[in-house]
Design a protein around this motif. Structure first.
Motif, PDB file in Angstrom:
ATOM      1  N   GLU A 117     -27.069   4.688 -43.164  1.00 22.68           N
ATOM      2  CA  GLU A 117     -28.084   3.765 -42.631  1.00 22.68           C
ATOM      3  C   GLU A 117     -27.589   3.113 -41.374  1.00 22.68           C
ATOM      4  O   GLU A 117     -26.459   2.944 -41.121  1.00 22.68           O
ATOM      5  N   GLY A 125     -41.748  14.490 -48.583  1.00 26.96           N
ATOM      6  CA  GLY A 125     -40.616  14.502 -47.665  1.00 26.96           C
ATOM      7  C   GLY A 125     -40.664  15.624 -46.652  1.00 26.96           C
ATOM      8  O   GLY A 125     -41.514  16.516 -46.709  1.00 26.96           O
ATOM      9  N   ASN A 177     -36.233   8.503 -47.025  1.00 28.37           N
ATOM     10  CA  ASN A 177     -37.517   8.090 -46.472  1.00 28.37           C
ATOM     11  C   ASN A 177     -38.580   9.085 -46.892  1.00 28.37           C
ATOM     12  O   ASN A 177     -38.651  10.180 -46.343  1.00 28.37           O
ATOM     13  N   LYS A 178     -39.373   8.715 -47.859  1.00 22.48           N
ATOM     14  CA  LYS A 178     -40.490   9.533 -48.319  1.00 22.48           C
ATOM     15  C   LYS A 178     -41.722   8.665 -48.387  1.00 22.48           C
ATOM     16  O   LYS A 178     -41.630   7.444 -48.554  1.00 22.48           O
ATOM     17  N   GLU A 179     -42.857   9.298 -48.280  1.00 24.70           N
ATOM     18  CA  GLU A 179     -44.107   8.562 -48.381  1.00 24.70           C
ATOM     19  C   GLU A 179     -44.340   8.099 -49.822  1.00 24.70           C
ATOM     20  O   GLU A 179     -43.842   8.704 -50.755  1.00 24.70           O
ATOM     21  N   HIS A 180     -45.074   7.001 -49.959  1.00 25.37           N
ATOM     22  CA  HIS A 180     -45.429   6.472 -51.270  1.00 25.37           C
ATOM     23  C   HIS A 180     -46.560   7.330 -51.830  1.00 25.37           C
ATOM     24  O   HIS A 180     -47.603   7.464 -51.211  1.00 25.37           O
ATOM     25  N   ALA A 221     -29.986   7.072 -46.893  1.00 21.41           N
ATOM     26  CA  ALA A 221     -31.353   6.567 -46.751  1.00 21.41           C
ATOM     27  C   ALA A 221     -32.338   7.672 -47.130  1.00 21.41           C
ATOM     28  O   ALA A 221     -32.236   8.782 -46.636  1.00 21.41           O
TER      29      ALA A 221
END
Length: 129
Positions: free
Chosen positions: A129, A38, A4-7, A2
């Motif tokens: 995940e 990240g 998970n980083k900001e747009h 997975a």
């Protein structure tokens, strides 16, 4: 895995000014990082990080690195020598548009740059995940 980083859409990255650059923990003076996206949590062994890492001219590290996360490195500009000794001598020189991908536990370095360089690095832990 997975991620998970900001747009973030395309935006300018100032690579010449000192603003936003900071020395990474454990690195010698003359090496700075600018985190682009990240968060890598090395204590809890989670997350990911994309950063720029730059060496000022003549800077070198003195011992190999090893860490427990994946690392992908792209030499954007300048020169980078891999495998120098503790005095900054020797090693194999690389030019821009070269790439490395290292699994967790891989020893790498030391590193030096005669004229300075900028690297794009992506770090991440194997996560389920």
């Amino acid at each position: 895995m997975a991620i998970n980083k900001e747009h973030k859409e395309f935006h300018s990255i100032d690579t010449k000014e000192r603003e936003g650059w900071a020395p990474p923990p454990g690195y010698p003076a003359g090496i700075q990082q600018k985190v682009l996206a990240g968060v890598l949590d090395e204590v809890n062994k989670t997350g990911n990080r994309t950063r720029l890492l730059r060496f000022d001219p003549g800077v070198y590290t003195t011992s190999p690195f090893v860490h427990d996360y994946w690392e992908e490195v792209y030499l954007v500009e300048g020169d980078l020598t891999v495998g120098n000794d503790e005095n900054g001598e020797g090693g194999e020189a690389f030019e821009p548009n070269t790439y490395a991908c290292r699994p967790p536990g891989a020893y790498h370095g030391p590193f030096k740059s005669n004229g300075g360089c900028t690297l794009l690095e992506i770090h991440y832990y194997d996560e389920t995940e």
